[in-house]
Design an enzyme around this catalytic site. Structure first.
Site, PDB file in Angstrom:
ATOM      1  N   ASP A  88      35.440  38.681  37.668  1.00  0.00           N
ATOM      2  CA  ASP A  88      36.228  39.898  37.863  1.00  0.00           C
ATOM      3  C   ASP A  88      37.727  39.636  37.680  1.00  0.00           C
ATOM      4  O   ASP A  88      38.192  38.496  37.755  1.00  0.00           O
ATOM      5  CB  ASP A  88      36.013  40.451  39.275  1.00  0.00           C
ATOM      6  CG  ASP A  88      34.603  40.957  39.491  1.00  0.00           C
ATOM      7  OD1 ASP A  88      33.788  40.870  38.555  1.00  0.00           O
ATOM      8  OD2 ASP A  88      34.310  41.430  40.611  1.00  0.00           O
ATOM      9  N   ASP A  89      38.453  40.729  37.494  1.00  0.00           N
ATOM     10  CA  ASP A  89      39.920  40.778  37.563  1.00  0.00           C
ATOM     11  C   ASP A  89      40.645  40.287  36.323  1.00  0.00           C
ATOM     12  O   ASP A  89      41.873  40.252  36.314  1.00  0.00           O
ATOM     13  CB  ASP A  89      40.467  40.015  38.793  1.00  0.00           C
ATOM     14  CG  ASP A  89      40.038  40.636  40.097  1.00  0.00           C
ATOM     15  OD1 ASP A  89      39.475  41.744  40.062  1.00  0.00           O
ATOM     16  OD2 ASP A  89      40.246  40.007  41.151  1.00  0.00           O
ATOM     17  N   HIS A 139      35.980  47.071  35.340  1.00  0.00           N
ATOM     18  CA  HIS A 139      36.398  46.792  36.718  1.00  0.00           C
ATOM     19  C   HIS A 139      37.524  47.750  37.106  1.00  0.00           C
ATOM     20  O   HIS A 139      38.385  47.388  37.908  1.00  0.00           O
ATOM     21  CB  HIS A 139      36.850  45.339  36.832  1.00  0.00           C
ATOM     22  CG  HIS A 139      36.849  44.806  38.236  1.00  0.00           C
ATOM     23  ND1 HIS A 139      35.789  44.969  39.112  1.00  0.00           N
ATOM     24  CD2 HIS A 139      37.788  44.096  38.923  1.00  0.00           C
ATOM     25  CE1 HIS A 139      36.072  44.378  40.259  1.00  0.00           C
ATOM     26  NE2 HIS A 139      37.286  43.851  40.178  1.00  0.00           N
ATOM     27  N   HIS A 143      42.408  48.280  39.050  1.00  0.00           N
ATOM     28  CA  HIS A 143      41.809  47.608  40.208  1.00  0.00           C
ATOM     29  C   HIS A 143      41.949  48.464  41.464  1.00  0.00           C
ATOM     30  O   HIS A 143      42.279  47.986  42.546  1.00  0.00           O
ATOM     31  CB  HIS A 143      42.449  46.234  40.429  1.00  0.00           C
ATOM     32  CG  HIS A 143      41.570  45.304  41.234  1.00  0.00           C
ATOM     33  ND1 HIS A 143      41.569  45.285  42.607  1.00  0.00           N
ATOM     34  CD2 HIS A 143      40.671  44.361  40.853  1.00  0.00           C
ATOM     35  CE1 HIS A 143      40.715  44.371  43.038  1.00  0.00           C
ATOM     36  NE2 HIS A 143      40.159  43.798  41.985  1.00  0.00           N
ATOM     37  N   HIS A 240      35.783  35.019  39.925  1.00  0.00           N
ATOM     38  CA  HIS A 240      36.978  35.667  39.396  1.00  0.00           C
ATOM     39  C   HIS A 240      37.645  34.790  38.345  1.00  0.00           C
ATOM     40  O   HIS A 240      37.719  33.574  38.505  1.00  0.00           O
ATOM     41  CB  HIS A 240      37.984  35.972  40.515  1.00  0.00           C
ATOM     42  CG  HIS A 240      37.482  36.946  41.533  1.00  0.00           C
ATOM     43  ND1 HIS A 240      36.671  36.568  42.589  1.00  0.00           N
ATOM     44  CD2 HIS A 240      37.661  38.292  41.660  1.00  0.00           C
ATOM     45  CE1 HIS A 240      36.381  37.640  43.318  1.00  0.00           C
ATOM     46  NE2 HIS A 240      36.958  38.699  42.773  1.00  0.00           N
TER      47      HIS A 240
END
Length: 711
Positions: A88-89, A139, A143, A240
């Site tokens: 993620d991210d 995602h 965020h 991540h």
């Protein structure tokens, strides 16, 4: 001289300016949203108590891959010994390439849930992810917490991310990993509702079986342990590749992957792991075009924000440098003045004071009486009535004062009135005075002592605001002391004085005759004349002790008209004398010192001030208030120090300093809008008419006939 037609002031630029400022704020807002991204899986607050009751039990107890676009939710899990690593991210320019390198070393594939704003920043990384056989999911765009967002914001976040990926890869995503999510068992009612809504736009939710919590950087062994399934079961593992320091994640991959491969595990994408069709579908042309427009908008917003940061930095550096130069020059000027005062007065030659007057009935009597009360031994006063309609000339004549002459002429403008007085004057030293100005008894004496130096052609006095009891008057008083008199000390030391104010200035008669008298082709005849004197090779100096009290505008309308004329006229004079840049001597010092200083601090920086105010509004929205308050307090302290220093030099009380913070909320805006109007008027070729200020007699009432201020 060519004849100019006075036309109505342009107005359309105000609409364009407002539109430009709105667009700038919008661009800064975009940048603030996309650069203020967080990372990780932890929320700032805890989920609502008891919220999980509304989530179906088969979802809470089911697998991490959720399809919620049907009447009954369906969930899927990874088969045994199958792991879908998810990151993620990202994409992150530092950590995503290292994660991809680690996956390639161990021949593993994974799914990357990307943040749309970061996709726009690093589209090449998204293309590399796909080129190396990995899968991409959404995602959100910034965020954001989809469970807490309003419906329109949630839909926008997902739509923008799809468009960003479409522009970068030509395909659209369907998988969704909501920010701040973890296991299905931790799903709350608001989160479930958000996922159901996202399913309506074709998204399949992907949660996790195992959350490594690597965003907390618990250490490589802890990450490896958290990512390892038990007893050969399959899992979707949450990790991540962006949002912070991911060195531990990269190191954990090099231990996790070979270890689990030896145990018979395979690493694949989410879609392949559950034997589903490819999750990414070809993007339409419209979606790709929208995505490109989105990326350009984000890039432009980032560029504008960077330009504003640079502008603020440059303005701050210039402001501090200006203050340092002013302080150093002021100290040098003070030392010079102190040395000069040890020398006995030497100038007692006759002086002619010329007072051009047009409808000055409110102040003319006080002006003339203060001049005749002067302690200078040989003085004549010439009042040139420029076609007044309010009995200005009659008032002076009825005073019956010896040594005062009145000359009447048809209205021809202030420069013509001054030139009439110059021709009629008997003395070789001339003092030019506005009809609303009141002198102190020693003003003329102090003003002309600088002529003991044969290289001095003209001398500027110290103008003070008489009507300073109201707030607007206090602001102008501070401006006169800080911006005008402090600058004049600097100009004196640097030998590039651009303006002797019309309220009080002394000239040698031969100098005025040599330069052709007072010019009439600009609206700032005092600035134009001073620049001509400098370019003729004479020195122009400042005498701080020669004080003149003048009546400042008492309303914003009057202030606007006065400063509009001043600013426009100053620009006219600067353009007229631009060739001083190539000259030597006094003219060259004006061209290479005075003109650049005026250009930067009286034109360029004020023109950028509206954008700075917009940036301040942006700061109120996106910057920590503590940072904003500290920055504002720091600038205010710097201004207060400058003002206090200038007041001390002028032997003024510090009381008006209390009004300084309020000056930033109104007066400053009027001043920079005046510059905007003046520049536009000059660019469109308009000829500004003379803007005469209506006098109220406050200078005469407050200062008194003897010129002594009651403050």
């Amino acid at each position: 001289m060519a004849r100019h037609v006075a036309r109505r002031d342009p107005r359309a630029h105000w609409v364009l300016l407002l539109l430009g400022l709105v667009l700038l704020l919008a661009a800064l807002t975009v940048n603030g949203v996309v650069t203020g991204l967080a990372g990780g899986s932890g929320r700032a607050g805890a989920p609502p108590p008891g919220a999980a009751v509304a989530v179906p039990k088969d979802v809470v107890a089911g697998g991490p891959v959720l399809r919620l676009d049907r009447d009954r939710p369906a969930s899927r899990s990874m088969p045994d010994r199958t792991i879908a690593l998810t990151f993620d991210d990202g994409p992150d320019p530092r950590w995503t390439p290292q994660v991809l390198d680690a996956l390639r070393r161990h021949d593993a594939r994974a799914t990357f849930f990307v943040v749309g704003a970061r996709v726009n920043e690093h589209p090449e990384l998204v293309r590399r992810i796909l080129a190396e056989g990995h899968e991409i999911g959404s995602h959100s765009f910034t965020h954001t917490d989809l469970a807490a967002a309003q419906g329109w914001r949630r839909d926008l976040e997902l739509s923008l991310t799809r468009k960003a990926v479409a522009a970068a890869t030509g395909r659209e995503v369907t998988l969704l990993r909501p920010p701040f999510s973890s296991h299905p068992s931790a799903l709350t009612a608001p989160e479930y509702a958000a996922l159901r809504a996202a399913a309506g736009s074709g998204h399949v939710a992907v949660l996790a079986d195992r959350d490594t919590r690597d965003w907390q950087r618990p250490g490589v062994p802890a990450i490896v342990k958290a990512a390892s399934p038990e007893r050969g079961s399959g899992a979707v593992v949450l990790m991540h590749d962006g949002g912070g320091d991911r060195a531990q994640t990269v190191a954990a991959l090099d231990r996790l992957l070979p270890g689990l491969v030896r145990q018979g595990y395979r690493f694949t994408t989410v879609s392949e792991g559950i034997d589903a069709p490819a999750s990414m579908v070809p993007a339409s042309g419209g979606s790709r075009l929208s995505g490109h427009a989105l990326r350009w908008t984000q890039a432009g917003a980032g560029w504008l924000a960077g330009a504003m940061d640079l502008l603020l930095a440059v303005a701050l550096v210039l402001g501090v440098a200006r203050l340092l130069v002013q302080v150093c020059c002021a100290q040098s000027h003070v030392r010079r003045v102190r040395r000069a005062r040890r020398t006995p007065p030497t100038i007692t030659a006759p002086v002619s004071v010329i007072v051009p007057a047009y409808n000055e009935a409110a102040n003319i009597a006080a002006t003339v009486r203060s001049l005749m009360a002067s302690d200078y031994p040989a003085l004549e006063v010439i009042v040139v009535d420029d076609g007044s309609s309010d009995d200005t000339a009659g008032i002076v004549e009825r005073l019956g004062l010896r040594g005062v002459r009145v000359i009447r002429q048809a209205n021809a403008g202030k420069p013509a009135a001054l030139n009439t007085g110059i021709r009629a004057a008997r003395a070789n030293l001339l003092v030019l005075v506005d009809g609303d100005t009141v002198f102190q008894p020693d003003t003329v004496h102090r003003l002309v002592q600088g002529f003991a130096d044969p290289t001095v052609g003209a001398i500027s006095g110290n103008t003070k605001v008489a009507n300073r009891r109201r707030l607007l008057g206090r602001w102008q008083h501070l401006e006169y002391v800080i911006g005008f008199n402090l600058d004049r000390r600097m100009y004196d030391v640097l030998e590039c004085m651009p303006t002797i104010p019309g309220a009080i200035g002394a000239f040698r008669r031969e100098v005025l005759l040599a330069v052709g008298g007072v010019p009439a082709d600009t609206l700032a005849e005092d600035t134009d004349l001073t620049m001509k004197v400098l370019r003729a090779g004479w020195r122009v100096v400042y005498e701080e002790a020669a004080i003149a009290w003048t009546e400042a505008p008492s309303s914003l309308r009057q202030l606007w008209r006065q400063r509009y004329r001043w600013c426009y006229g100053t620009m006219q004079a600067m353009w007229k004398h631009r060739h001083a840049l190539r000259e030597s001597g006094a003219g060259g010092r004006l061209g290479r010192r005075g003109l650049p200083y005026l250009t930067v601090f009286q034109i360029v920086l004020p023109l950028t001030a509206p954008a700075v105010d917009v940036y301040a509004v942006y700061g109120l929205i996106f910057l920590p208030w503590s940072t904003l308050v500290l920055a504002w307090a720091g600038l205010l302290l710097l201004q207060a120090f400058t003002a206090a220093y200038a007041l001390r030099l002028d032997r003024e009380r510090l009381g008006p300093l209390w009004s300084l913070p309020f000056q930033q909320l109104l007066y400053r805006q009027v001043m920079y809008l005046v510059v905007v109007q003046s520049v536009v008027t000059a660019l469109v070729g308009n000829r500004l008419r003379w803007q005469r200020m209506v006098r109220t007699g406050e200078a005469a009432a407050l200062v008194g006939t003897q010129g002594r201020a009651p403050f």
